[in-house]
Design a protein around this motif. Structure first.
Motif, short mmCIF file in Angstrom:
data_model
loop_
_atom_site.label_atom_id
_atom_site.label_comp_id
_atom_site.label_asym_id
_atom_site.label_seq_id
_atom_site.Cartn_x
_atom_site.Cartn_y
_atom_site.Cartn_z
N ASP A 29 69.99 11.45 36.01
CA ASP A 29 69.27 12.06 37.22
C ASP A 29 68.37 10.91 37.76
N SER A 30 68.18 9.72 36.94
CA SER A 30 67.25 8.55 37.38
C SER A 30 68.07 7.45 37.94
N TYR A 31 69.26 7.42 37.84
CA TYR A 31 69.99 6.43 38.36
C TYR A 31 71.50 6.41 38.11
N ARG A 32 72.33 5.87 39.07
CA ARG A 32 73.71 5.81 39.27
C ARG A 32 74.12 4.21 39.20
N ARG A 33 75.05 3.95 38.33
CA ARG A 33 75.50 2.43 38.50
C ARG A 33 76.94 2.54 38.85
N GLY A 34 77.23 1.32 39.50
CA GLY A 34 78.65 1.21 40.02
C GLY A 34 79.08 -0.25 40.38
N TYR A 35 80.38 -0.34 40.32
CA TYR A 35 80.75 -1.98 40.77
C TYR A 35 81.82 -1.90 42.07
N VAL A 36 81.36 -3.08 42.71
CA VAL A 36 82.28 -3.22 43.89
C VAL A 36 82.92 -4.38 43.50
N ASP A 37 84.30 -4.32 43.47
CA ASP A 37 85.28 -5.33 43.41
C ASP A 37 85.14 -6.40 44.39
N ARG A 38 85.21 -5.92 45.64
CA ARG A 38 85.26 -6.84 46.95
C ARG A 38 84.14 -7.94 46.87
#
Length: 120
Positions: A29-38
Motif C-alpha cells: 500500500d505504501s509504494y510500488r517499484r518498477g524498472y524501465v528498460d529504455r
C-alpha cells in the motif's frame, strides 16, 4: 504521486502500461517499484493522498525526484488539495508533473464535443 481529489485508483498501472514500465510482483500500500528498460533505471511510486495529512504530503514531495499530482476529471480540488499545492509551491519543489485521471464512462471528450455541436 499526490492524489489531490477523489479516489483515482489504477493510475500507477495505467502509467506503467503506457510507459513500458515493468512493475515488481511485490505490491504494498505504501509504494510500488518498477524498472524501465529504455532508460535503464528504477522507479518507485509512493502514492499519497491529501486525506493522509498535509505533513505526509510535504514529506513525500521533499524526498521525491519528481512529484506527480493526480486529479480527477469529474471532481473539483477541495480546500485541502489547494493548500497542499500552495505548500509545495512555497517549499520550492520544482520537478512537478500533473496527470488527469479520466473516467471514460462519465466523461468523454468526443461525446461532449458532439453534444455541443448538436446544441448549435
Amino acid at each position: 504521486m499526490v492524489q489531490l481529489c477523489g479516489n483515482v485508483d489504477g493510475v500507477v498501472d495505467r502509467l506503467c502500461e503506457e510507459g513500458d514500465v515493468q512493475l515488481d510482483d511485490i505490491q504494498t500500500d505504501s509504494y510500488r517499484r518498477g524498472y524501465v528498460d529504455r532508460f535503464r533505471s528504477n522507479l518507485c511510486f509512493v502514492p499519497v493522498s491529501v486525506d493522509d495529512g498535509l505533513v505526509r504530503v510535504m514529506d513525500v514531495c521533499r524526498v521525491a525526484d519528481y512529484v506527480l499530482f493526480v486529479l480527477d476529471a469529474t471532481r473539483e480540488i477541495e480546500e485541502l488539495g489547494e493548500m497542499a499545492l500552495r505548500c509545495v509551491q512555497a517549499q520550492g519543489i520544482s520537478n512537478v508533473l500533473v496527470a488527469v485521471s479520466v473516467c471514460c464512462s462519465s466523461f468523454c471528450i468526443l461525446s461532449r464535443a458532439s453534444q455541443l455541436m448538436n446544441a448549435m
